[in-house]
Design an enzyme around this catalytic site. Sequence first.
Site, PDB file in Angstrom:
ATOM      1  N   LEU A 175      -7.589  -1.599   6.887  1.00 36.63           N
ATOM      2  CA  LEU A 175      -8.225  -2.949   6.948  1.00 36.63           C
ATOM      3  C   LEU A 175      -9.535  -2.838   6.315  1.00 36.63           C
ATOM      4  CD1 LEU A 175      -6.912  -4.283  10.437  1.00 36.63           C
ATOM      5  CD2 LEU A 175      -6.306  -5.110   8.204  1.00 36.63           C
ATOM      6  N   HIS A 176      -9.509  -2.623   5.135  1.00 38.40           N
ATOM      7  CA  HIS A 176     -10.995  -2.476   4.410  1.00 38.40           C
ATOM      8  C   HIS A 176     -11.810  -3.385   4.899  1.00 38.40           C
ATOM      9  CE1 HIS A 176      -9.075  -0.061   1.445  1.00 38.40           C
ATOM     10  NE2 HIS A 176      -7.978  -1.101   1.142  1.00 38.40           N
ATOM     11  N   ASP A 177     -11.991  -4.709   4.719  1.00 35.57           N
ATOM     12  CA  ASP A 177     -12.830  -5.799   4.853  1.00 35.57           C
ATOM     13  C   ASP A 177     -13.364  -5.795   6.041  1.00 35.57           C
ATOM     14  OD1 ASP A 177     -12.444  -5.883   1.934  1.00 35.57           O
ATOM     15  OD2 ASP A 177     -11.366  -7.936   2.187  1.00 35.57           O
ATOM     16  N   TYR A 226       0.747  -1.436  -0.142  1.00 35.57           N
ATOM     17  CA  TYR A 226      -0.110  -0.048  -0.024  1.00 35.57           C
ATOM     18  C   TYR A 226       0.992   1.178  -0.007  1.00 35.57           C
ATOM     19  CZ  TYR A 226      -5.159  -0.413  -0.164  1.00 35.57           C
ATOM     20  OH  TYR A 226      -6.376  -0.482  -0.790  1.00 35.57           O
TER      21      TYR A 226
END
Length: 355
Positions: A265-267, A253
């Site tokens: 931490l998208h998900d 990233y």
Amino acid sequence: MTLKYVWLDVDPRNASQGHDDATALMMACQLENIKLLGVSSVHGNASADCTAKNTARCLHAFAASSDVLVYRGASKPLLRPTKHDPEIHGEDGLGGVVGLPSADSPEVQARFARNDDGSFIHAIEGMATSIKDVWHNGTGRQVSVVSSGPMTNIALFISVYPDLLEAVEQFVFMGGGVGLGNRSAVAEFNIMCDPEAAQIVLDAPVKTVMIPINVTHTAIVTPVIHSRLRSPHLPLLEWRTLSSLISFFAGTYKSTFGFDQGPPLHDALTIAYVSHPELFQVQRYRVDVELHGKHTAGETVIDIWNYRICDDSWGSTGKNCLVVQGGSGVAQFFELLLDCVSRCDGVSPLNVHRI
């Protein structure tokens, strides 16, 4: 605290089945008010075969209940060529990870849902059976269907089992952006992989919740948070597995998007939302997906100014989506995460080998 029944659809690529996918899985296994019914895998950050194996590896590592199995799902989008994302998540979708068991180990293979003849049970079959059992012809409970990857499996479920939509409380997905993209100028990866599937989900007569990258990009694993993952009290699960995943994700990233303070931490925010929706601000809008634009395919088009005339229903004629705006919940989210990691560390089979 009300128990939430959840079906999770993932594409293990980063830390939460991949990278942040694995974190979502871990939280779904460990949050006390989440009853995880099953997990379906889908093409996305890596091939369908890799995502299925990575999901099974994570279920074992994160001490999921023995009845929580992996159901192999779609290997390609509904209409478009398959896209993967090795640049961000590694070639096998779990780039940089250490500590997880081999995909061929007996304990991992036992996590795959199979028919009596040994063949794999397909994602939409497993999803339908689990939701039907919990709904129990209307006398039971509705299920939240959560997606952290391309929504091909969800779209197929909607198309094949329309009679079960009344048993779905909400579709919650990580994806899209409000005027923002991450794999094109305006499109986010999960939606861009299968925009037709995303539109099918948005048109279903069920409440839909979108957690866009505008919000997930604020859930940063800063050095302070990462140092807590390196706690000497949690030497195997946190340091060797989650920390190695996050370290790999941080590097990609930073090099690709310039995130200097750490990776997002998208998900995992999807599971946090289902568990604690009060942490998030939401606004209801009409949301559609651009399907044909040469430069904009996969863009989520949010009708902020109410140009489109809509009714009060969910689905094709109404304001069909709650779009998460953010809120003061990021700090609480990381406390939830760290609490789940601590709880997981106490029960993970990986720690049998702790020195």
